[in-house]
Every structure is written in structure tokens, then in C-alpha cells.
Design a protein around this motif. Structure first.
Motif, PDB file in Angstrom:
ATOM      1  N   GLY A  18      32.161  24.695  53.149  1.00 21.66           N
ATOM      2  CA  GLY A  18      32.276  24.089  54.469  1.00 21.66           C
ATOM      3  C   GLY A  18      31.692  22.694  54.569  1.00 21.66           C
ATOM      4  N   SER A  19      31.219  22.137  53.485  1.00 25.13           N
ATOM      5  CA  SER A  19      30.568  20.829  53.561  1.00 25.13           C
ATOM      6  C   SER A  19      31.563  19.694  53.743  1.00 25.13           C
ATOM      7  CB  SER A  19      29.744  20.578  52.285  1.00 25.13           C
ATOM      8  OG  SER A  19      30.595  20.392  51.168  1.00 25.13           O
ATOM      9  N   GLY A  20      32.821  19.930  53.363  1.00 22.65           N
ATOM     10  CA  GLY A  20      33.817  18.876  53.448  1.00 22.65           C
ATOM     11  C   GLY A  20      33.580  17.761  52.444  1.00 22.65           C
ATOM     12  N   LYS A  21      32.779  18.045  51.440  1.00 22.91           N
ATOM     13  CA  LYS A  21      32.439  17.029  50.435  1.00 22.91           C
ATOM     14  C   LYS A  21      33.652  16.640  49.615  1.00 22.91           C
ATOM     15  CE  LYS A  21      28.244  16.089  51.020  1.00 22.91           C
ATOM     16  NZ  LYS A  21      28.182  14.997  51.935  1.00 22.91           N
ATOM     17  N   LYS A  22      33.632  15.394  49.202  1.00 22.39           N
ATOM     18  CA  LYS A  22      34.623  14.900  48.253  1.00 22.39           C
ATOM     19  C   LYS A  22      33.965  14.838  46.890  1.00 22.39           C
ATOM     20  CE  LYS A  22      37.375  12.258  51.459  1.00 22.39           C
ATOM     21  NZ  LYS A  22      38.055  11.008  51.737  1.00 22.39           N
ATOM     22  N   VAL A  23      34.772  15.023  45.860  1.00 22.27           N
ATOM     23  CA  VAL A  23      34.311  14.911  44.485  1.00 22.27           C
ATOM     24  C   VAL A  23      35.053  13.743  43.846  1.00 22.27           C
ATOM     25  CG1 VAL A  23      34.217  16.024  42.219  1.00 22.27           C
ATOM     26  CG2 VAL A  23      33.782  17.368  44.289  1.00 22.27           C
ATOM     27  N   LEU A  24      34.287  12.817  43.291  1.00 19.81           N
ATOM     28  CA  LEU A  24      34.832  11.700  42.517  1.00 19.81           C
ATOM     29  C   LEU A  24      34.474  11.981  41.067  1.00 19.81           C
ATOM     30  CD1 LEU A  24      36.034   8.741  42.476  1.00 19.81           C
ATOM     31  CD2 LEU A  24      33.675   7.991  42.534  1.00 19.81           C
ATOM     32  N   TRP A  25      35.472  12.157  40.207  1.00 16.07           N
ATOM     33  CA  TRP A  25      35.262  12.575  38.824  1.00 16.07           C
ATOM     34  C   TRP A  25      35.698  11.441  37.914  1.00 16.07           C
ATOM     35  CZ3 TRP A  25      35.381  18.228  37.333  1.00 16.07           C
ATOM     36  CH2 TRP A  25      35.331  18.422  35.958  1.00 16.07           C
ATOM     37  N   LEU A  26      34.747  10.797  37.247  1.00 17.22           N
ATOM     38  CA  LEU A  26      35.046   9.726  36.299  1.00 17.22           C
ATOM     39  C   LEU A  26      35.035  10.269  34.885  1.00 17.22           C
ATOM     40  CD1 LEU A  26      32.828   6.805  37.680  1.00 17.22           C
ATOM     41  CD2 LEU A  26      35.283   7.171  38.030  1.00 17.22           C
ATOM     42  N   ARG A  27      35.951   9.777  34.051  1.00 15.79           N
ATOM     43  CA  ARG A  27      36.022  10.216  32.658  1.00 15.79           C
ATOM     44  C   ARG A  27      35.776   9.040  31.731  1.00 15.79           C
ATOM     45  NH1 ARG A  27      40.594  14.249  31.114  1.00 15.79           N
ATOM     46  NH2 ARG A  27      41.575  12.315  30.508  1.00 15.79           N
ATOM     47  N   GLY A  28      34.807   9.207  30.833  1.00 16.42           N
ATOM     48  CA  GLY A  28      34.507   8.202  29.826  1.00 16.42           C
ATOM     49  C   GLY A  28      35.052   8.636  28.479  1.00 16.42           C
ATOM     50  N   THR A  29      34.326   8.294  27.413  1.00 19.18           N
ATOM     51  CA  THR A  29      34.787   8.636  26.074  1.00 19.18           C
ATOM     52  C   THR A  29      34.372  10.054  25.721  1.00 19.18           C
ATOM     53  OG1 THR A  29      32.809   7.724  25.035  1.00 19.18           O
ATOM     54  CG2 THR A  29      34.670   6.244  25.321  1.00 19.18           C
ATOM     55  N   TYR A  96      29.906  11.180  48.455  1.00 22.43           N
ATOM     56  CA  TYR A  96      30.622  12.141  47.628  1.00 22.43           C
ATOM     57  C   TYR A  96      29.720  12.629  46.504  1.00 22.43           C
ATOM     58  CZ  TYR A  96      31.029   7.654  45.366  1.00 22.43           C
ATOM     59  OH  TYR A  96      30.720   6.428  44.850  1.00 22.43           O
ATOM     60  N   LEU A  97      30.187  13.657  45.818  1.00 20.23           N
ATOM     61  CA  LEU A  97      29.547  14.152  44.605  1.00 20.23           C
ATOM     62  C   LEU A  97      30.226  13.452  43.439  1.00 20.23           C
ATOM     63  CD1 LEU A  97      27.767  16.195  42.997  1.00 20.23           C
ATOM     64  CD2 LEU A  97      29.700  17.777  43.142  1.00 20.23           C
ATOM     65  N   LEU A  98      29.456  12.731  42.626  1.00 19.39           N
ATOM     66  CA  LEU A  98      29.993  12.040  41.458  1.00 19.39           C
ATOM     67  C   LEU A  98      29.833  12.934  40.245  1.00 19.39           C
ATOM     68  CD1 LEU A  98      31.120   9.571  39.940  1.00 19.39           C
ATOM     69  CD2 LEU A  98      28.763   8.699  39.830  1.00 19.39           C
ATOM     70  N   VAL A  99      30.953  13.269  39.608  1.00 17.31           N
ATOM     71  CA  VAL A  99      30.945  14.023  38.363  1.00 17.31           C
ATOM     72  C   VAL A  99      31.379  13.066  37.268  1.00 17.31           C
ATOM     73  CG1 VAL A  99      31.964  15.947  37.069  1.00 17.31           C
ATOM     74  CG2 VAL A  99      31.472  16.205  39.513  1.00 17.31           C
ATOM     75  N   VAL A 100      30.598  13.001  36.196  1.00 18.99           N
ATOM     76  CA  VAL A 100      30.931  12.140  35.061  1.00 18.99           C
ATOM     77  C   VAL A 100      31.182  13.030  33.860  1.00 18.99           C
ATOM     78  CG1 VAL A 100      30.151  10.270  33.560  1.00 18.99           C
ATOM     79  CG2 VAL A 100      29.480  10.289  35.974  1.00 18.99           C
ATOM     80  N   GLU A 101      32.327  12.822  33.238  1.00 14.11           N
ATOM     81  CA  GLU A 101      32.700  13.522  32.003  1.00 14.11           C
ATOM     82  C   GLU A 101      32.857  12.458  30.928  1.00 14.11           C
ATOM     83  OE1 GLU A 101      36.551  15.920  30.125  1.00 14.11           O
ATOM     84  OE2 GLU A 101      36.494  15.506  32.267  1.00 14.11           O
ATOM     85  N   GLY A 102      32.262  12.681  29.786  1.00  9.39           N
ATOM     86  CA  GLY A 102      32.377  11.714  28.700  1.00  9.39           C
ATOM     87  C   GLY A 102      31.246  10.706  28.728  1.00  9.39           C
ATOM     88  N   ALA A 103      30.991  10.116  27.574  1.00  9.06           N
ATOM     89  CA  ALA A 103      29.947   9.098  27.458  1.00  9.06           C
ATOM     90  C   ALA A 103      30.438   7.792  28.072  1.00  9.06           C
ATOM     91  CB  ALA A 103      29.590   8.881  25.991  1.00  9.06           C
ATOM     92  N   ILE A 104      29.496   6.927  28.390  1.00  6.52           N
ATOM     93  CA  ILE A 104      29.832   5.625  28.955  1.00  6.52           C
ATOM     94  C   ILE A 104      29.461   4.558  27.935  1.00  6.52           C
ATOM     95  CG2 ILE A 104      29.441   4.018  30.847  1.00  6.52           C
ATOM     96  CD1 ILE A 104      28.764   6.491  32.580  1.00  6.52           C
ATOM     97  N   PRO A 105      30.461   3.925  27.306  1.00  9.68           N
ATOM     98  CA  PRO A 105      30.158   2.901  26.313  1.00  9.68           C
ATOM     99  C   PRO A 105      29.493   1.672  26.919  1.00  9.68           C
ATOM    100  CG  PRO A 105      32.372   3.735  25.999  1.00  9.68           C
ATOM    101  CD  PRO A 105      31.889   4.243  27.328  1.00  9.68           C
TER     102      PRO A 105
END
Length: 197
Positions: A18-29, A96-105
């Protein structure tokens, strides 16, 4: 990632319901395994589960078509048709909730240019250009309510951070060899990160 979600799914769902949160998912290497694990959710499938608890997966480039209309390097369409515009609008709105997948060069030479995403630089002329993921991460992290490093690559740099790599790949808060040399430290940022290696 899948094991963490399986073990903690009820409490994670209760916190977000019920939070109505958005998820921003960034993908690195990395290999994209976290996205695959995310999509291999059980019953209900993960997208139905997010919908049922009223959480919007607002941006995840692996699940969005990178379509859009560009004329002379300018975006001529709205976020409804352009994934990059969508990402920028979500970052600009914040909360928003930031989800990061992958390393960040960070390489070469601290430029971050070994991993780029198209977008408009803040304060620029509006033209679309290739931007280092580390710069987009900084903008996204500044406006996020919470940051999750999903997978070993995002948590510690993973295979992209192997010794001798010119990519200088970093985890969000850590590297495999130091808890002080993640990309946040490199960017002079402070804040809590939830590591889910």
C-alpha cells in the motif's frame, strides 16, 4: 537475491504494501542474473506480486523497450514512449526505492565511460548523449529514499572487479577488497545501502 526474497518476502511485502512506492532499477556490469532471478518468482509471479502490494516497477531497462523518437539528438516523445525520458522523470520526482544490479565501472581513469546509458545531462541543452552509469547512479541515489545493492556485483563489484581489470568496477558501497572504496565513496556520497549479495 532469490534466496533473500524467499526468506524475507512476507516482511518485505508488509513494509511496502500500500505504500505506492516506485522502484527504479539500474543495471551495471554483470551477467543479468538478478533480473533473471527476479523474473523467476513463484506464485504469484513477481510482477503480479508487485501489483498486488501497490508497488510500481517504474524503470528497469532490461524489461523496457529502449524505444523513443529522437530528432537531431533531442527526445521528441514523452515517458510513455521513451525509456530514457521515463528514467529521467522518475529520478526528477524522487521518493523511490533504488535497486542497483551489477557493478558500476569507474574506469577508464575515473571517467566511468566503460558503462554508459543514453540520457540528457542535468542543466544541459536537452540533447541526448551517452552518460556514464556512475553519473546516473549519483543522480538516482541523491533522490532515492533507500538503496538496495542486488547481487554480488552491485554489493562488492563481482567478476567485473577482478584484479587487473581496467574497468575499475565497484560495488555500490563496497569493493571485494575494501569496505571504503565503493562507488558511493568515490562520488563523496554517504548513506545506508542494503546489500543483498
Amino acid at each position: 537475491t532469490a534466496a533473500f526474497l524467499a526468506a524475507h518476502a512476507p516482511s518485505v511485502a508488509a513494509a511496502l504494501t500500500g505504500s505506492g512506492k516506485k522502484v527504479l532499477w539500474l543495471r551495471g556490469t554483470g551477467c543479468g542474473g538478478c533480473t533473471a532471478s527476479f523474473l523467476n518468482g513463484g506464485n504469484p509471479d513477481v510482477l503480479a506480486a508487485l501489483e498486488s502490494i501497490k508497488v510500481e516497477l517504474a524503470y528497469q531497462e532490461g524489461l523496457m523497450a529502449q524505444q523513443g523518437i529522437f530528432i537531431d539528438g533531442r527526445v521528441i516523445s514523452t515517458e510513455s514512449y521513451n525509456a530514457f525520458s521515463r528514467m529521467e522523470d522518475v529520478i526528477g520526482a524522487g521518493g523511490y526505492l533504488l535497486v542497483v544490479e551489477g557493478a558500476i565501472p569507474n574506469g577508464p581513469d575515473g571517467s566511468g565511460m566503460y558503462c554508459t546509458i543514453a540520457g540528457r545531462p542535468p542543466g544541459g541543452d536537452g540533447n541526448v548523449t551517452s552518460r556514464p552509469l556512475k553519473d546516473i547512479f549519483k543522480d538516482a541515489a541523491d533522490n532515492a529514499e533507500a538503496i538496495v545493492a542486488a547481487g554480488t556485483c552491485a554489493a562488492f563489484g563481482g567478476v567485473s572487479a577482478a584484479a587487473g581489470s581496467v574497468a575499475d568496477a565497484r560495488g555500490v558501497a563496497y569493493t571485494g577488497s575494501s569496505r571504503f572504496k565503493g562507488i558511493m565513496s568515490e562520488l563523496g556520497m554517504k548513506g545506508d545501502v542494503i546489500n543483498v549479495p
